[in-house]
Design a protein around this motif. Sequence first.
Motif, short mmCIF file in Angstrom:
data_model
loop_
_atom_site.label_atom_id
_atom_site.label_comp_id
_atom_site.label_asym_id
_atom_site.label_seq_id
_atom_site.Cartn_x
_atom_site.Cartn_y
_atom_site.Cartn_z
N ILE A 114 145.34 118.92 -2.64
CA ILE A 114 145.06 117.49 -2.71
C ILE A 114 145.49 116.98 -4.08
O ILE A 114 144.97 117.40 -5.11
CB ILE A 114 143.56 117.19 -2.49
N GLU A 115 146.44 116.05 -4.10
CA GLU A 115 147.02 115.57 -5.36
C GLU A 115 146.32 114.32 -5.90
O GLU A 115 146.25 114.12 -7.10
CB GLU A 115 148.51 115.28 -5.18
N TRP A 116 145.78 113.48 -5.00
CA TRP A 116 145.19 112.20 -5.42
C TRP A 116 143.72 112.13 -5.06
O TRP A 116 143.32 112.49 -3.93
CB TRP A 116 145.93 111.03 -4.75
N TYR A 117 142.90 111.61 -6.01
CA TYR A 117 141.47 111.43 -5.83
C TYR A 117 141.13 109.97 -6.14
O TYR A 117 141.38 109.49 -7.25
CB TYR A 117 140.69 112.39 -6.74
N VAL A 118 140.59 109.28 -5.13
CA VAL A 118 140.39 107.84 -5.23
C VAL A 118 138.90 107.52 -5.14
O VAL A 118 138.26 107.78 -4.12
CB VAL A 118 141.15 107.10 -4.11
N SER A 119 138.35 106.97 -6.21
CA SER A 119 136.97 106.49 -6.22
C SER A 119 136.96 104.99 -5.98
O SER A 119 137.96 104.30 -6.19
CB SER A 119 136.31 106.81 -7.56
N SER A 120 135.82 104.47 -5.56
CA SER A 120 135.74 103.07 -5.14
C SER A 120 135.79 102.07 -6.28
O SER A 120 136.18 100.93 -6.08
CB SER A 120 134.47 102.84 -4.32
N HIS A 121 135.35 102.48 -7.47
CA HIS A 121 135.28 101.55 -8.59
C HIS A 121 136.08 102.04 -9.79
O HIS A 121 135.83 101.61 -10.93
CB HIS A 121 133.82 101.32 -9.01
#
Length: 235
Positions: free
Chosen positions: A213-220
Amino acid sequence: MVEFHHLAGRVWVCPGDSDPELVQAGVAVIADERGSILVDAGQSPSHARELQAALRTAGLPPPRWLVYTHHHWDHVWGACAWPDVEIVGHASGADLLRAEAARPWSVRHLREEVLRNRRLGPSFRARALAVDSWAELTVLPPTRVFTDEVELPTGVRVRHVGGRHAPDSAVVLVPDSGVMLLGDSWYPPPIHLRTADDGPDLALVGRLLHDEIEWYVSSHSPPLTLTEARAAIAG
């Protein structure tokens, strides 16, 4: 400006407003000809309509599924404005949202609740700013619940991780795009429940990091690469 940006593979993200007083979470779309998936609904019906316009501008198909990363208002209050979607969420969040749906949401209710508990002020002030018409707001529990993990027909997996921010927190994995959508899972508890000892749950994030997994996206927060996420935990 509400706008979707391509991140990787079939994942597009729309950041929330950077003003912390507005408490607006970002959302994501996993675009697919078999049926797109919307991750979180927007903070209000009006925000959802802005997201719908942004989808059209980006040429992205309307969603068939809506996944809740957790039950907090800034992630679910836009759901009632999304037509023809199946709402997917954790079983514990469904119970919490049924209770939320029964509350008489209005400016008067917000004021009464803040007078009972002043620590609710920032959250409830943001809700008052977000909702244009209380008559059009309906809080919707998920229509499809899971306990540990569920895989949608497009190969997207939704996994319960829990944590201190919300008991129903889930992450969304898009393996073919190398993306994990974290929601608010590693954040400290909401302000009205937070203590001086509460901080980001870096151990939770550490357990989620994976070489595939290359990208980690948080909501804020802005998206992080795997290298950036590991550096943030180590630092």
